[in-house]
Design a protein around this motif. Structure first.
Motif, PDB file in Angstrom:
ATOM      1  N   THR A 148       0.816  -1.227   0.000  1.00  0.00           N
ATOM      2  CA  THR A 148       0.000   0.000   0.000  1.00  0.00           C
ATOM      3  C   THR A 148       0.845   1.270   0.000  1.00  0.00           C
ATOM      4  O   THR A 148       0.351   2.332  -0.400  1.00  0.00           O
ATOM      5  CB  THR A 148      -0.945   0.024   1.216  1.00  0.00           C
ATOM      6  OG1 THR A 148      -0.169  -0.060   2.420  1.00  0.00           O
ATOM      7  CG2 THR A 148      -1.923  -1.142   1.172  1.00  0.00           C
ATOM      8  N   VAL A 149       2.106   1.203   0.435  1.00  0.00           N
ATOM      9  CA  VAL A 149       2.936   2.412   0.459  1.00  0.00           C
ATOM     10  C   VAL A 149       3.768   2.573  -0.811  1.00  0.00           C
ATOM     11  O   VAL A 149       4.549   3.517  -0.918  1.00  0.00           O
ATOM     12  CB  VAL A 149       3.882   2.402   1.695  1.00  0.00           C
ATOM     13  CG1 VAL A 149       3.079   2.437   2.982  1.00  0.00           C
ATOM     14  CG2 VAL A 149       4.822   1.208   1.676  1.00  0.00           C
ATOM     15  N   ARG A 150       3.584   1.687  -1.760  1.00  0.00           N
ATOM     16  CA  ARG A 150       4.310   1.847  -3.019  1.00  0.00           C
ATOM     17  C   ARG A 150       3.785   3.060  -3.776  1.00  0.00           C
ATOM     18  O   ARG A 150       2.622   3.458  -3.617  1.00  0.00           O
ATOM     19  CB  ARG A 150       4.122   0.599  -3.887  1.00  0.00           C
ATOM     20  CG  ARG A 150       4.990  -0.579  -3.474  1.00  0.00           C
ATOM     21  CD  ARG A 150       4.767  -1.765  -4.386  1.00  0.00           C
ATOM     22  NE  ARG A 150       5.692  -2.859  -4.079  1.00  0.00           N
ATOM     23  CZ  ARG A 150       5.653  -4.051  -4.653  1.00  0.00           C
ATOM     24  NH1 ARG A 150       4.727  -4.317  -5.572  1.00  0.00           N
ATOM     25  NH2 ARG A 150       6.532  -4.971  -4.313  1.00  0.00           N
ATOM     26  N   PRO A 151       4.638   3.675  -4.622  1.00  0.00           N
ATOM     27  CA  PRO A 151       4.136   4.773  -5.464  1.00  0.00           C
ATOM     28  C   PRO A 151       2.928   4.301  -6.272  1.00  0.00           C
ATOM     29  O   PRO A 151       2.825   3.123  -6.633  1.00  0.00           O
ATOM     30  CB  PRO A 151       5.333   5.075  -6.374  1.00  0.00           C
ATOM     31  CG  PRO A 151       6.528   4.565  -5.626  1.00  0.00           C
ATOM     32  CD  PRO A 151       6.048   3.381  -4.841  1.00  0.00           C
ATOM     33  N   ARG A 152       2.023   5.224  -6.548  1.00  0.00           N
ATOM     34  CA  ARG A 152       0.769   4.845  -7.208  1.00  0.00           C
ATOM     35  C   ARG A 152       1.009   4.065  -8.502  1.00  0.00           C
ATOM     36  O   ARG A 152       0.284   3.117  -8.813  1.00  0.00           O
ATOM     37  CB  ARG A 152      -0.058   6.104  -7.506  1.00  0.00           C
ATOM     38  CG  ARG A 152      -1.452   5.812  -8.059  1.00  0.00           C
ATOM     39  CD  ARG A 152      -2.243   7.096  -8.218  1.00  0.00           C
ATOM     40  NE  ARG A 152      -2.467   7.754  -6.934  1.00  0.00           N
ATOM     41  CZ  ARG A 152      -3.466   7.446  -6.109  1.00  0.00           C
ATOM     42  NH1 ARG A 152      -4.304   6.491  -6.421  1.00  0.00           N
ATOM     43  NH2 ARG A 152      -3.605   8.092  -4.985  1.00  0.00           N
ATOM     44  N   SER A 153       2.067   4.428  -9.231  1.00  0.00           N
ATOM     45  CA  SER A 153       2.315   3.758 -10.508  1.00  0.00           C
ATOM     46  C   SER A 153       2.735   2.298 -10.335  1.00  0.00           C
ATOM     47  O   SER A 153       2.611   1.493 -11.257  1.00  0.00           O
ATOM     48  CB  SER A 153       3.397   4.515 -11.292  1.00  0.00           C
ATOM     49  OG  SER A 153       4.608   4.545 -10.549  1.00  0.00           O
ATOM     50  N   GLU A 154       3.247   1.941  -9.146  1.00  0.00           N
ATOM     51  CA  GLU A 154       3.717   0.575  -8.886  1.00  0.00           C
ATOM     52  C   GLU A 154       2.775  -0.210  -7.974  1.00  0.00           C
ATOM     53  O   GLU A 154       2.978  -1.395  -7.761  1.00  0.00           O
ATOM     54  CB  GLU A 154       5.115   0.623  -8.224  1.00  0.00           C
ATOM     55  CG  GLU A 154       6.169   1.327  -9.062  1.00  0.00           C
ATOM     56  CD  GLU A 154       7.468   1.497  -8.291  1.00  0.00           C
ATOM     57  OE1 GLU A 154       7.663   0.788  -7.268  1.00  0.00           O
ATOM     58  OE2 GLU A 154       8.297   2.346  -8.687  1.00  0.00           O
ATOM     59  N   ARG A 155       1.769   0.482  -7.452  1.00  0.00           N
ATOM     60  CA  ARG A 155       0.908  -0.140  -6.445  1.00  0.00           C
ATOM     61  C   ARG A 155      -0.139  -1.043  -7.106  1.00  0.00           C
ATOM     62  O   ARG A 155      -0.813  -0.630  -8.057  1.00  0.00           O
ATOM     63  CB  ARG A 155       0.207   0.954  -5.648  1.00  0.00           C
ATOM     64  CG  ARG A 155      -0.524   0.468  -4.404  1.00  0.00           C
ATOM     65  CD  ARG A 155      -1.276   1.611  -3.755  1.00  0.00           C
ATOM     66  NE  ARG A 155      -0.416   2.782  -3.606  1.00  0.00           N
ATOM     67  CZ  ARG A 155      -0.873   4.035  -3.515  1.00  0.00           C
ATOM     68  NH1 ARG A 155      -2.183   4.258  -3.574  1.00  0.00           N
ATOM     69  NH2 ARG A 155      -0.030   5.030  -3.387  1.00  0.00           N
ATOM     70  N   PRO A 156      -0.285  -2.278  -6.616  1.00  0.00           N
ATOM     71  CA  PRO A 156      -1.350  -3.139  -7.137  1.00  0.00           C
ATOM     72  C   PRO A 156      -2.726  -2.569  -6.780  1.00  0.00           C
ATOM     73  O   PRO A 156      -2.853  -1.723  -5.885  1.00  0.00           O
ATOM     74  CB  PRO A 156      -1.121  -4.472  -6.403  1.00  0.00           C
ATOM     75  CG  PRO A 156       0.270  -4.393  -5.852  1.00  0.00           C
ATOM     76  CD  PRO A 156       0.529  -2.951  -5.597  1.00  0.00           C
ATOM     77  N   SER A 157      -3.747  -3.051  -7.470  1.00  0.00           N
ATOM     78  CA  SER A 157      -5.108  -2.608  -7.155  1.00  0.00           C
ATOM     79  C   SER A 157      -5.530  -3.156  -5.793  1.00  0.00           C
ATOM     80  O   SER A 157      -4.908  -4.081  -5.253  1.00  0.00           O
ATOM     81  CB  SER A 157      -6.083  -3.100  -8.228  1.00  0.00           C
ATOM     82  OG  SER A 157      -6.178  -4.520  -8.176  1.00  0.00           O
ATOM     83  N   LYS A 158      -6.618  -2.565  -5.239  1.00  0.00           N
ATOM     84  CA  LYS A 158      -7.098  -3.022  -3.930  1.00  0.00           C
ATOM     85  C   LYS A 158      -7.478  -4.494  -3.949  1.00  0.00           C
ATOM     86  O   LYS A 158      -7.228  -5.222  -2.988  1.00  0.00           O
ATOM     87  CB  LYS A 158      -8.295  -2.174  -3.496  1.00  0.00           C
ATOM     88  CG  LYS A 158      -7.931  -0.761  -3.090  1.00  0.00           C
ATOM     89  CD  LYS A 158      -9.139  -0.002  -2.556  1.00  0.00           C
ATOM     90  CE  LYS A 158      -8.724   1.388  -2.085  1.00  0.00           C
ATOM     91  NZ  LYS A 158      -9.883   2.161  -1.553  1.00  0.00           N
ATOM     92  N   SER A 159      -8.060  -4.949  -5.059  1.00  0.00           N
ATOM     93  CA  SER A 159      -8.459  -6.361  -5.141  1.00  0.00           C
ATOM     94  C   SER A 159      -7.241  -7.270  -5.235  1.00  0.00           C
ATOM     95  O   SER A 159      -7.205  -8.358  -4.657  1.00  0.00           O
ATOM     96  CB  SER A 159      -9.377  -6.588  -6.339  1.00  0.00           C
ATOM     97  OG  SER A 159      -8.708  -6.301  -7.562  1.00  0.00           O
ATOM     98  N   GLU A 160      -6.205  -6.797  -5.958  1.00  0.00           N
ATOM     99  CA  GLU A 160      -4.988  -7.589  -6.059  1.00  0.00           C
ATOM    100  C   GLU A 160      -4.280  -7.691  -4.700  1.00  0.00           C
ATOM    101  O   GLU A 160      -3.771  -8.749  -4.329  1.00  0.00           O
ATOM    102  CB  GLU A 160      -4.042  -6.962  -7.090  1.00  0.00           C
ATOM    103  CG  GLU A 160      -4.500  -7.140  -8.534  1.00  0.00           C
ATOM    104  CD  GLU A 160      -3.648  -6.358  -9.514  1.00  0.00           C
ATOM    105  OE1 GLU A 160      -3.477  -6.836 -10.652  1.00  0.00           O
ATOM    106  OE2 GLU A 160      -3.140  -5.271  -9.154  1.00  0.00           O
ATOM    107  N   ILE A 161      -4.285  -6.581  -3.962  1.00  0.00           N
ATOM    108  CA  ILE A 161      -3.681  -6.598  -2.618  1.00  0.00           C
ATOM    109  C   ILE A 161      -4.460  -7.534  -1.705  1.00  0.00           C
ATOM    110  O   ILE A 161      -3.874  -8.322  -0.962  1.00  0.00           O
ATOM    111  CB  ILE A 161      -3.632  -5.168  -2.026  1.00  0.00           C
ATOM    112  CG1 ILE A 161      -2.625  -4.316  -2.804  1.00  0.00           C
ATOM    113  CG2 ILE A 161      -3.258  -5.219  -0.543  1.00  0.00           C
ATOM    114  CD1 ILE A 161      -2.581  -2.852  -2.369  1.00  0.00           C
ATOM    115  N   ALA A 162      -5.790  -7.468  -1.771  1.00  0.00           N
ATOM    116  CA  ALA A 162      -6.627  -8.338  -0.932  1.00  0.00           C
ATOM    117  C   ALA A 162      -6.368  -9.807  -1.250  1.00  0.00           C
ATOM    118  O   ALA A 162      -6.294 -10.647  -0.340  1.00  0.00           O
ATOM    119  CB  ALA A 162      -8.099  -7.995  -1.125  1.00  0.00           C
ATOM    120  N   ASP A 163      -6.215 -10.126  -2.534  1.00  0.00           N
ATOM    121  CA  ASP A 163      -5.941 -11.516  -2.926  1.00  0.00           C
ATOM    122  C   ASP A 163      -4.573 -11.963  -2.425  1.00  0.00           C
ATOM    123  O   ASP A 163      -4.404 -13.097  -1.961  1.00  0.00           O
ATOM    124  CB  ASP A 163      -5.998 -11.654  -4.462  1.00  0.00           C
ATOM    125  CG  ASP A 163      -7.416 -11.556  -5.002  1.00  0.00           C
ATOM    126  OD1 ASP A 163      -8.367 -11.690  -4.206  1.00  0.00           O
ATOM    127  OD2 ASP A 163      -7.559 -11.337  -6.219  1.00  0.00           O
TER     128      ASP A 163
END
Length: 351
Positions: A102-117
């Motif tokens: 979640t603290v990655r730069p927006r361009s490198e951050r996975p989507s919320k669903s990808e993080i949840a998975d």
């Protein structure tokens, strides 16, 4: 991709204190390497160099063929787990695990669903499936350490660095997590460097063990190799309970106190230090072969017996399996103690 680690000539001093002195070693791709040594041996400093938390004074680190020291810390793709968890108390277990994503730069951050998975997969991997909504204070020490490991794995590291991760846990939990950590390493498929001062932990877990002392690498090898063939008296003594006596090798014969026997293969001539394990001895009556000893105390636990003996004025605590003891062993009895696999080192090399 071959993600082997090569450390060459790393040195690091703090003022006049040399924490690392020209250390060179390798970890193979996906290998579990333990850095083992007493406090002050330099093992944690070396781990911090790999993590980018310390800059060495000299030397080179290559990982996957790349100059690792020139890679910015945020780009090293290293997961690190400390002894004291370092979990965020105000965050749930799931939020703690997801933090690195979640603290990655927006361009490198996975989507919320990808993080949840990803979090759900890791909770399953560390066997905490139903605990994502709990807070660290609601977990046991062992469970919190599993969360710390899941958080380190969330960023999909290429290397996992573990600094005494079980040091704050009791012995029983440590043994349980030890087996689990090895399975986790094998499933995650990453190169792991594990710092510990616990000999049993290192020998049980690692593919190879690097034994350090005073900022230097003393020996590197497979667990059984370093245990069976210690490079020097320090390694022998450090890797397990040891008995030590002065002796002499002359003409292929080893003399220790009143015992004369064939010298071990390759034993140096002259004054030596003789080492043997307290559970690798044979007991015989007083007219048999071995070191003359007098029994001071006997303590039995099931088939295992601990015998406290006085040999040449020194007290040794020896171990035996009940059937290997001659009958009637009791305090005050004189008998003979024969080391089965004595190890001999030149006396001048003993620290």
């Amino acid at each position: 991709m071959d993600l082997s680690l090569e450390i060459s000539g790393i040195s690091k001093s703090y003022g006049r204190y040399p924490a690392l002195n020209n250390v060179s070693l390798q970890a193979h791709d996906k290998e579990f390497l333990a850095l083992l040594g007493p406090s002050g041996s330099g093992k944690t400093t070396l781990l911090r160099v790999l993590a980018g938390l310390e800059k060495p004074d000299a030397g080179e680190v290559r990982f996957g063929g790349e100059d690792f020291l020139s890679v910015p810390v945020r780009q090293r793709q290293v997961g690190m787990v400390f002894q004291h968890y370092a979990l965020f108390r105000h965050m749930t277990v799931a939020q703690n695990i997801a933090f690195g994503l979640t603290v990655r730069p927006r361009s490198e951050r996975p989507s919320k669903s990808e993080i949840a998975d990803r979090v759900a997969d890791l909770l399953s991997l560390v066997q905490l499936d139903d605990m994502g909504k709990r807070y660290p204070a609601q977990l046991s020490g062992g469970q919190r350490q599993r969360v710390a490991l899941a958080r380190a794995l969330a960023i999909e590291p290429k290397m996992l660095l573990l600094d005494e991760p079980f040091g704050a846990l009791d012995a029983q939990v440590r043994r349980e997590l030890r087996r689990w950590l090895r399975e986790l390493h094998d499933r995650a498929g990453v190169t792991t460097v594990f710092v510990t001062h616990d000999q049993e932990e290192a020998l049980d877990l690692a593919d190879r063990v690097a034994i350090m002392r005073d900022g230097q690498l003393i020996q590197l090898g497979a667990p059984n190799e370093v245990y069976e063939n210690p490079a020097d008296p320090f390694v022998y003594d450090f890797l397990g309970a040891a008995c030590r006596m002065p002796g002499k090798v002359e003409g292929g014969r080893l003399t220790v106190a009143d015992w004369v026997t064939k010298a071990p293969k390759g034993a140096p001539e002259g004054p030596v230090e003789v080492f043997f394990r307290p559970d690798e001895v044979a007991f015989a009556p007083a007219d048999g072969a071995g070191l003359g000893a007098e029994v001071k105390a006997v303590a039995q636990r099931g088939p295992d017996v601990r015998i406290e003996c006085v040999i040449e004025g020194e007290v040794f605590e020896l171990e035996a399996h009940g059937p290997t003891l001659p009958a009637g062993v009791a305090p005050g009895l004189s008998l003979r103690v024969k080391p089965m696999r004595p190890r001999v080192y030149p006396r001048t090399t003993v620290a």
